[in-house]
Scaffold this active site. Sequence first.
Site, PDB file in Angstrom:
ATOM      1  N   PHE A 123      55.967  21.726  35.363  1.00 29.36           N
ATOM      2  CA  PHE A 123      55.961  21.524  36.823  1.00 29.36           C
ATOM      3  C   PHE A 123      54.454  20.990  37.178  1.00 29.36           C
ATOM      4  CE2 PHE A 123      55.949  23.182  41.227  1.00 29.36           C
ATOM      5  CZ  PHE A 123      56.991  22.996  41.863  1.00 29.36           C
ATOM      6  N   PRO A 128      43.074  18.692  40.620  1.00 34.45           N
ATOM      7  CA  PRO A 128      41.534  19.071  40.983  1.00 34.45           C
ATOM      8  C   PRO A 128      41.179  19.349  42.309  1.00 34.45           C
ATOM      9  CG  PRO A 128      41.705  16.887  39.657  1.00 34.45           C
ATOM     10  CD  PRO A 128      43.025  17.245  40.035  1.00 34.45           C
ATOM     11  N   ALA A 130      43.790  20.229  44.538  1.00 28.92           N
ATOM     12  CA  ALA A 130      45.210  20.866  45.226  1.00 28.92           C
ATOM     13  C   ALA A 130      45.645  21.994  44.334  1.00 28.92           C
ATOM     14  CB  ALA A 130      46.128  19.776  45.488  1.00 28.92           C
ATOM     15  N   SER A 132      45.979  26.180  45.751  1.00 30.85           N
ATOM     16  CA  SER A 132      46.513  26.875  46.937  1.00 30.85           C
ATOM     17  C   SER A 132      46.695  26.094  48.193  1.00 30.85           C
ATOM     18  CB  SER A 132      45.552  28.049  47.411  1.00 30.85           C
ATOM     19  OG  SER A 132      45.095  28.989  46.246  1.00 30.85           O
ATOM     20  N   ARG A 269      43.220  58.916  17.275  1.00 33.77           N
ATOM     21  CA  ARG A 269      41.569  59.011  17.108  1.00 33.77           C
ATOM     22  C   ARG A 269      41.260  60.435  17.288  1.00 33.77           C
ATOM     23  NH1 ARG A 269      36.843  57.367  15.551  1.00 33.77           N
ATOM     24  NH2 ARG A 269      35.336  56.953  17.261  1.00 33.77           N
ATOM     25  N   GLU A 364      50.888  31.351  40.046  1.00 34.94           N
ATOM     26  CA  GLU A 364      52.077  31.329  40.997  1.00 34.94           C
ATOM     27  C   GLU A 364      51.546  32.212  42.318  1.00 34.94           C
ATOM     28  OE1 GLU A 364      54.444  29.824  40.025  1.00 34.94           O
ATOM     29  OE2 GLU A 364      55.380  30.448  38.022  1.00 34.94           O
ATOM     30  N   THR A 366      47.653  32.944  43.777  1.00 38.42           N
ATOM     31  CA  THR A 366      46.196  33.807  43.775  1.00 38.42           C
ATOM     32  C   THR A 366      46.728  35.234  44.625  1.00 38.42           C
ATOM     33  OG1 THR A 366      45.181  33.108  45.616  1.00 38.42           O
ATOM     34  CG2 THR A 366      44.807  31.933  43.514  1.00 38.42           C
TER      35      THR A 366
END
Length: 382
Positions: A123, A128, A130, A132, A269, A364, A366
């Site tokens: 998709f 560079p 474009a 958000s 542990r 998808e 920020t």
Amino acid sequence: MDYDQSKIHQELRAKVRAFAQERVKPVAVEYDEKETFSVELTREMGQLGLFGIVVPKEYGGQGLDYMALVIAVEELAKVDGSQAGTLAAHNCLGVNPIYYYGTEEQRRKFLPSLCTGESVWAFGLTEPNAGSDALGVETTAHVSNNEWEINGKKTFISNGTSLVSGGITLMARTGERNGRGEISAILVPRSAGYEVERITGKMMWRASDTGKLFFNNIKVPESNILGEIGKGGRLMLETLDAGRLSIGAMGLGLAIGAYEESLAYANTRHQFGKPISSFQAVAFKLAEMAMKIEAARQLLYHAVWLKDNDKPFGKEAAMAKLFCSEVATFAATEGSQIHGAYGLVKGSLIERHFRDQRILHVGEGTSEILKLVIARKVGCKI
């Protein structure tokens, strides 16, 4: 509410969990270190029926629901973010837009091979300048002699450069309308001849395919428009809404994987003659991880239920993706602390989870954009 208790969902979960443990886990460290994108594992996922999960069987898919897709992504993400990312991107960003917005001819032409794992689809939104600013794409497409002529470049594209990459749904500027760029979606097969460059040196998902794509007078038939001309922005936003469910599943799965790994480590542990899980400082970390994971699961599964029942789900998808990513960060961070120095060494699952969780705050949408989406959905004048 039990959202995934159908027999089909239970069987799918068991099948994907077995695949993750038996086929993915043994090679995850090596593939991560060498940045190996596995064509073999990708095709095996296709053969298992993990591609085209929501696509009807008449087009080669499984005819299942979004809950099934989320379950598959979640189970893979417990073990390896790279393979889960390949699965999520191919289904949500690759296959589903063609099914939901394609013509009957486009569906029958493209979907069968994409549902079997023979090839994967990308998709093409991010550039560079474009990301958000999704409507700020600079790639252009103009019709000449019944063909789209495309010029521009895309970057950080999942499933776009490997030998099994079949093509891309390209977001391009196709004109101007009311003083704004008109954005359309165009199907561009790999055979059209665009150039690709794989991005390496990633902190996360090192075994997934991420790359740059270059379009220099690339031509495809005019009929390759996906949906309507000028409606690419809406197509894109609706695709991202659904895609956020799969990224939420990646966050949930990663958090569970980090929690289970940390619990097992804490019970074996020993310090001061006792397992470290007996110390309140460690036990409380695990308790809080378990609590937040359950809250994330309920929020995500509710959003998926809304989509599967044809109810508005955009707000809930944004909330689920945002919260699941935050829980993944919490679980990976606290899990790393529980592991101490062992959690800082390459080759451990918790170290890989700690790196992989970062992308969940970016892909998808920020975290900042998601908060903007949620604020608007709840009525803020922003």
